[in-house]
Design a protein around this motif. Structure first.
Motif, PDB file in Angstrom:
ATOM      1  N   VAL A 120      21.160   4.655   8.636  1.00 24.18           N
ATOM      2  CA  VAL A 120      22.124   4.693   7.481  1.00 24.18           C
ATOM      3  C   VAL A 120      23.199   5.738   7.898  1.00 24.18           C
ATOM      4  N   ARG A 121      24.302   5.255   8.223  1.00 23.49           N
ATOM      5  CA  ARG A 121      25.572   6.163   8.587  1.00 23.49           C
ATOM      6  C   ARG A 121      26.227   6.401   7.353  1.00 23.49           C
ATOM      7  N   GLY A 122      27.473   7.349   7.837  1.00 24.02           N
ATOM      8  CA  GLY A 122      28.393   7.574   6.580  1.00 24.02           C
ATOM      9  C   GLY A 122      29.053   6.532   6.073  1.00 24.02           C
ATOM     10  N   MET A 123      29.441   6.398   4.592  1.00 24.74           N
ATOM     11  CA  MET A 123      30.114   5.303   4.197  1.00 24.74           C
ATOM     12  C   MET A 123      31.555   5.127   4.915  1.00 24.74           C
ATOM     13  N   VAL A 124      31.786   4.113   5.340  1.00 31.96           N
ATOM     14  CA  VAL A 124      33.079   3.656   5.965  1.00 31.96           C
ATOM     15  C   VAL A 124      33.827   2.863   5.158  1.00 31.96           C
ATOM     16  N   ARG A 125      35.189   3.382   5.106  1.00 32.89           N
ATOM     17  CA  ARG A 125      36.207   2.772   4.200  1.00 32.89           C
ATOM     18  C   ARG A 125      36.549   1.329   4.676  1.00 32.89           C
ATOM     19  N   ASP A 126      36.338   0.309   4.064  1.00 29.33           N
ATOM     20  CA  ASP A 126      36.449  -1.104   4.397  1.00 29.33           C
ATOM     21  C   ASP A 126      37.506  -1.683   3.471  1.00 29.33           C
ATOM     22  N   PRO A 127      38.936  -1.897   3.774  1.00 29.96           N
ATOM     23  CA  PRO A 127      39.756  -2.403   2.749  1.00 29.96           C
ATOM     24  C   PRO A 127      39.401  -3.826   2.125  1.00 29.96           C
ATOM     25  N   LYS A 128      38.680  -4.466   2.934  1.00 28.19           N
ATOM     26  CA  LYS A 128      38.153  -5.712   2.340  1.00 28.19           C
ATOM     27  C   LYS A 128      37.275  -5.583   1.247  1.00 28.19           C
ATOM     28  N   ARG A 129      36.659  -4.250   1.004  1.00 25.91           N
ATOM     29  CA  ARG A 129      35.441  -4.179   0.091  1.00 25.91           C
ATOM     30  C   ARG A 129      36.000  -3.175  -1.200  1.00 25.91           C
ATOM     31  N   GLU A 130      37.358  -2.774  -1.064  1.00 28.08           N
ATOM     32  CA  GLU A 130      37.665  -1.985  -2.141  1.00 28.08           C
ATOM     33  C   GLU A 130      37.553  -2.769  -3.351  1.00 28.08           C
ATOM     34  N   GLY A 131      37.838  -4.173  -3.751  1.00 24.52           N
ATOM     35  CA  GLY A 131      37.702  -4.831  -4.866  1.00 24.52           C
ATOM     36  C   GLY A 131      36.532  -4.678  -5.555  1.00 24.52           C
ATOM     37  N   LEU A 132      35.384  -4.750  -4.480  1.00 25.49           N
ATOM     38  CA  LEU A 132      34.043  -4.737  -4.943  1.00 25.49           C
ATOM     39  C   LEU A 132      33.694  -3.192  -5.448  1.00 25.49           C
ATOM     40  N   THR A 135       0.959  -1.195  -0.092  1.00 20.22           N
ATOM     41  CA  THR A 135       0.009  -0.090  -0.144  1.00 20.22           C
ATOM     42  C   THR A 135       0.892   1.129   0.082  1.00 20.22           C
ATOM     43  N   ARG A 136       2.037   1.183   0.803  1.00 18.87           N
ATOM     44  CA  ARG A 136       2.791   2.403   0.925  1.00 18.87           C
ATOM     45  C   ARG A 136       3.339   2.585  -0.576  1.00 18.87           C
ATOM     46  N   ILE A 137       3.925   1.581  -1.186  1.00 16.08           N
ATOM     47  CA  ILE A 137       4.477   1.810  -2.612  1.00 16.08           C
ATOM     48  C   ILE A 137       3.134   2.421  -3.444  1.00 16.08           C
ATOM     49  N   CYS A 138       2.422   1.698  -3.418  1.00 19.00           N
ATOM     50  CA  CYS A 138       1.190   2.201  -4.537  1.00 19.00           C
ATOM     51  C   CYS A 138       0.707   3.571  -4.282  1.00 19.00           C
ATOM     52  N   ASP A 139       0.894   4.009  -3.004  1.00 17.85           N
ATOM     53  CA  ASP A 139       0.211   5.373  -2.730  1.00 17.85           C
ATOM     54  C   ASP A 139       1.354   6.543  -3.104  1.00 17.85           C
ATOM     55  N   HIS A 140       2.663   6.095  -2.579  1.00 19.18           N
ATOM     56  CA  HIS A 140       3.577   7.224  -2.574  1.00 19.18           C
ATOM     57  C   HIS A 140       4.702   6.955  -3.777  1.00 19.18           C
ATOM     58  N   GLY A 141       4.728   5.631  -4.362  1.00 16.87           N
ATOM     59  CA  GLY A 141       5.525   5.285  -5.357  1.00 16.87           C
ATOM     60  C   GLY A 141       6.891   4.685  -4.614  1.00 16.87           C
ATOM     61  N   LYS A 142       8.162   4.653  -5.430  1.00 20.50           N
ATOM     62  CA  LYS A 142       9.033   3.822  -4.992  1.00 20.50           C
ATOM     63  C   LYS A 142       9.728   4.669  -3.929  1.00 20.50           C
ATOM     64  N   MET A 143      10.438   3.832  -2.912  1.00 23.41           N
ATOM     65  CA  MET A 143      10.941   4.347  -1.667  1.00 23.41           C
ATOM     66  C   MET A 143      12.308   4.923  -2.235  1.00 23.41           C
ATOM     67  N   ALA A 144      12.638   6.236  -0.968  1.00 26.27           N
ATOM     68  CA  ALA A 144      13.962   6.619  -1.194  1.00 26.27           C
ATOM     69  C   ALA A 144      14.821   5.748  -0.829  1.00 26.27           C
ATOM     70  N   ALA A 145      16.141   6.025  -1.052  1.00 29.25           N
ATOM     71  CA  ALA A 145      17.211   5.085  -1.293  1.00 29.25           C
ATOM     72  C   ALA A 145      17.447   4.695   0.267  1.00 29.25           C
ATOM     73  N   ASN A 146      17.718   5.567   1.094  1.00 29.69           N
ATOM     74  CA  ASN A 146      18.153   5.309   2.492  1.00 29.69           C
ATOM     75  C   ASN A 146      16.955   4.465   3.255  1.00 29.69           C
ATOM     76  N   CYS A 147      15.676   4.980   2.872  1.00 33.97           N
ATOM     77  CA  CYS A 147      14.473   4.478   3.289  1.00 33.97           C
ATOM     78  C   CYS A 147      14.526   2.934   2.910  1.00 33.97           C
ATOM     79  N   CYS A 148      14.651   2.846   1.825  1.00 35.36           N
ATOM     80  CA  CYS A 148      14.761   1.388   1.170  1.00 35.36           C
ATOM     81  C   CYS A 148      15.610   0.547   1.840  1.00 35.36           C
ATOM     82  N   LYS A 149      17.114   1.117   2.028  1.00 35.27           N
ATOM     83  CA  LYS A 149      18.128   0.249   2.732  1.00 35.27           C
ATOM     84  C   LYS A 149      17.774  -0.052   4.457  1.00 35.27           C
ATOM     85  N   VAL A 150      17.124   0.860   4.927  1.00 35.83           N
ATOM     86  CA  VAL A 150      16.775   0.254   6.235  1.00 35.83           C
ATOM     87  C   VAL A 150      15.652  -0.672   6.274  1.00 35.83           C
TER      88      VAL A 150
END
Length: 428
Positions: free
Chosen positions: A400-412, A155-170
């Motif tokens: 949603v906090r600020g992006m944290v630099r993670d060396p393990k994810r630099e390849g991605l 109902t929420r998406i049908c009434d208001h459309g797609k979710m904002a990026a941060n709301c969608c992540k949460v």
């Protein structure tokens, strides 16, 4: 197992009992009350009104009261059920009352209901709707469930459309937490869809409706029942073959995430036959404006072969959800990171004190175990327990906090600079 059989019990001849009696001889009738014992408890007053007050008795007869619950307006409906808002007469908490007419239920529906009760009996997770109590009358069965007052995702998406990026992540992170908890407890949902994702007034996500769920001895056990909603069904379901439960839930989450970020469904057709062909072909296109990490996550969940799909733990650690800060540790089947053993004991003591204040004695609690969902003592206990846990932060919404630099994810992250194309989708 609790919840397997639901039959109306009858009292032995010549003994005066009530449908709502807690233990044999534990309730006090109006003629038995002794003024020397002091004022009566809320529980005694409620029981007395249910047995002697003509207005209350009429409400019980016409369905405006069910057990210890005052019934209000309808808030939803299903194939075999209606859902109404209700209030617990003692705790005053809102609940959702799922009402099922037993004469309308065939053997299959009864089996699904029994399975739903069994599977939700002991679940305690901030992102899973809780079962408080089961009340039965000769014609109806009532499931007393946690009330989520924020509406459903569809109902929420049908009434208001797609979710904002941060709301969608949460929101999606909370769905993942719920499915991880279910799978860790060997429960497969099998009907995950936007209509079954609810919100509380504070924005906490709740996965609901376990009518098609099943408990398996191990997660690699093969299943063979086609169930759920066709737009969310995995290819192996349409192929009418045996399947593994977790990948089916993962596919449904992929469809769900696509719907959340775009406001549309990945597989659309006018008929079930055409929809089947679309799903089996695996032909869908993610709009190019969707973030690259999100596109990769969707593509990883909507892979045609079950063994190629992302695992839940893999998704929780993906690049797109990296900025989401979860309110408790994700290890183990129980979300108990928000409280230690001392806090658990404090919660238990607070709940028992609340029960005694309402008039439930320790004898009541001993005679009605925490898994006896047919008991009004258990219903009150679970409601007070849930209320106490909420007050201590168990339903804190991820942020949603600020992006944290993670060396393990630099390849991605290096993939962000590339553009990948296929006949199915475009990732940029």
């Amino acid at each position: 197992m609790p919840g397997d059989h639901y039959q109306v019990s009858t009292a032995p001849p010549g003994r005066r009992t009530s449908l709502y009696s807690l233990t044999d001889g534990s309730d006090v009738g109006p003629e038995d009350e002794d003024p020397r014992c002091g004022p009566s408890t809320p529980l005694q007053r409620l029981h007395r009104s249910m047995c002697t007050d003509k207005k209350v008795m009429k409400e019980l007869i016409i369905g405006h009261r069910v057990g210890f619950y005052k019934v209000r307006g309808e808030i939803g409906y299903g194939t075999f059920s209606r859902v109404k808002l209700a209030f617990h007469a003692l705790t005053k908490d809102k609940v959702a009352l799922k009402i099922l007419d037993k004469p309308r239920m065939d053997v299959q529906a009864q089996r699904l209901l029994s399975r739903e009760i069994c599977n939700t009996e002991g679940l305690q997770h901030p992102n899973v709707v809780r079962l408080y109590e089961v009340v039965e009358t000769p014609c109806r069965l009532y499931l007393v469930l946690e009330y989520a007052g924020g509406g459903d995702l569809h109902t929420r998406i049908c009434d208001h459309g797609k979710m904002a990026a941060n709301c969608c992540k949460v929101a999606f992170a909370q769905i993942l937490l719920a499915i991880k908890y279910l799978h860790n407890n060997n429960i497969i949902h099998r009907d995950l869809k936007a209509e079954n994702v609810l919100f509380t007034a504070r924005g906490c996500v709740k996965v609901a409706d376990f009518g098609f769920s099943t408990r398996v001895s191990s997660r690699d056990r093969a299943l063979d029942t086609f169930c759920g909603s066709p737009p969310y069904a995995a290819p192996e379901l349409f192929r009418d073959e045996s399947y593994l439960g977790p990948p089916v839930d993962v596919w449904a989450m992929g469809v769900l995430l696509f719907f959340m970020v775009t406001g549309t469904m990945p597989f659309r057709a006018d008929t079930l036959g055409k929809l089947r062909r679309c799903v089996l072909d695996g032909s869908f296109a993610v709009p190019p404006w969707v973030q690259g990490p999100c596109q990769r996550l969707i593509k990883g969940m909507l892979r045609p072969l079950p063994q190629d799909r992302h695992a839940v733990d893999q998704m929780l650690g993906c690049d797109w959800l990296l900025p989401v800060e979860f309110p408790w540790p994700l290890l183990g089947p129980e979300p108990a990171g928000w409280q230690n053993q001392d806090e658990e004991e404090e919660v238990e003591e607070e709940v028992r004190a609340g029960l005694e204040e309402l008039g439930f004695t320790r004898e009541h609690v001993r005679n009605h175990g925490p898994l006896d969902s047919r008991s009004p003592v258990t219903g009150a206990y679970r409601i007070l327990l849930h209320r106490t846990q909420r007050s201590r932060g168990c339903e804190t919404v991820p942020v949603v906090r600020g992006m944290v630099r993670d060396p393990k994810r630099e390849g991605l992250r290096a993939y962000r600079g590339f553009r990948h194309t296929s006949k199915f989708c475009v990732i940029s």
